[in-house]
Write a protein that holds these residues in place. Sequence first.
Motif, mmCIF file in Angstrom:
data_model
loop_
_atom_site.group_PDB
_atom_site.id
_atom_site.type_symbol
_atom_site.label_atom_id
_atom_site.label_comp_id
_atom_site.label_asym_id
_atom_site.label_seq_id
_atom_site.Cartn_x
_atom_site.Cartn_y
_atom_site.Cartn_z
ATOM 1 N N GLY A 30 -1.709 -5.031 -12.378
ATOM 2 C CA GLY A 30 -2.115 -6.409 -12.143
ATOM 3 C C GLY A 30 -2.231 -6.693 -10.658
ATOM 4 O O GLY A 30 -2.848 -5.928 -9.909
ATOM 5 N N ASP A 31 -1.600 -7.784 -10.212
ATOM 6 C CA ASP A 31 -1.696 -8.154 -8.798
ATOM 7 C C ASP A 31 -0.598 -7.523 -7.950
ATOM 8 O O ASP A 31 -0.424 -7.896 -6.791
ATOM 9 N N MET A 32 0.127 -6.547 -8.494
ATOM 10 C CA MET A 32 1.163 -5.872 -7.706
ATOM 11 C C MET A 32 0.573 -4.922 -6.669
ATOM 12 O O MET A 32 1.258 -4.513 -5.732
ATOM 13 N N ALA A 33 -0.682 -4.526 -6.849
ATOM 14 C CA ALA A 33 -1.320 -3.605 -5.905
ATOM 15 C C ALA A 33 -2.825 -3.798 -5.946
ATOM 16 O O ALA A 33 -3.386 -4.277 -6.936
ATOM 17 N N VAL A 34 -3.465 -3.408 -4.857
ATOM 18 C CA VAL A 34 -4.923 -3.329 -4.806
ATOM 19 C C VAL A 34 -5.302 -1.872 -5.044
ATOM 20 O O VAL A 34 -4.827 -0.974 -4.338
ATOM 21 N N ILE A 35 -6.118 -1.619 -6.046
ATOM 22 C CA ILE A 35 -6.539 -0.259 -6.371
ATOM 23 C C ILE A 35 -7.918 -0.013 -5.773
ATOM 24 O O ILE A 35 -8.894 -0.695 -6.108
ATOM 25 N N GLU A 36 -7.986 0.958 -4.863
ATOM 26 C CA GLU A 36 -9.257 1.334 -4.252
ATOM 27 C C GLU A 36 -9.698 2.683 -4.821
ATOM 28 O O GLU A 36 -9.018 3.680 -4.642
ATOM 29 N N PRO A 37 -10.818 2.732 -5.520
ATOM 30 C CA PRO A 37 -11.251 3.984 -6.148
ATOM 31 C C PRO A 37 -11.950 4.923 -5.178
ATOM 32 O O PRO A 37 -12.616 4.486 -4.237
ATOM 33 N N MET A 38 -11.788 6.207 -5.427
ATOM 34 C CA MET A 38 -12.546 7.218 -4.688
ATOM 35 C C MET A 38 -12.942 8.328 -5.646
ATOM 36 O O MET A 38 -12.084 8.932 -6.303
ATOM 37 N N THR A 39 -14.230 8.578 -5.742
ATOM 38 C CA THR A 39 -14.754 9.705 -6.509
ATOM 39 C C THR A 39 -15.195 10.780 -5.520
ATOM 40 O O THR A 39 -15.880 10.479 -4.543
#
Length: 229
Positions: A30-39
């Motif tokens: 949820g709002d506990m972390a910002v998830i930044e994706p990388m492929t």
Amino acid sequence: MTAPRILLVNGNSRKDLTARMVALAEAQLGDMAVIEPMTIHAAPAFVSNRAEATAAAPEILHAVRARIEDLDEPRPDAVMLACFGEPGLWALRDCILVPVTGMAEASAAAAVQLGRRFSILVSGRAWPDQIADLMALYGLDRRCVRVTAVPDDALSDDTAIWQPVLAEALAREAALGGADVVILGGGLLSGRARDLTPPEGLRLLDAFDTTLMQTLALALATRAPKQGA
């Protein structure tokens, strides 16, 4: 305090798998972390054996280092290498200052906190020997009783297909005995432990979920304080 930023690295070139893992991570945190994706676009489409892991490792290293060194973007507080074979894990730790977690290592560390011995179910036929080698590297080969590849049907997107296959695999683990904890490992199996009930006497760990929570903990524990705080 702002939420920590986690760079979630899919070690292969499949954008659909990246999107799936990001959705799982965001649903859990949820709002506990910002998830930044990388492929890793230059990596193989699958990383399921030593040759593919060897090919993926330098591409992962190059992409993650470039992202960490990009001063125009907010620096991630931790990196999660979401690939169970962990290509390039130790090289990343040598090159960047933020914590880097790997799914095999993190889930095995959790397993030995929950039981005396554990087994691992993986998604690739060529993985068992490679993952067993990692357990030896981590000094956990005596705690890991076996590594088994699940049938191909376990990788189906259809719940009606994969769920009974994985339930049968867990029942087999219970019948073989020797393990208190079973790890479900591999990006293609991520999130599926949530819909499974392990046999009595067994704990079930999803390597993705377990590593995600460890990554969050490390990000919070090691993040640099804001100036003026």
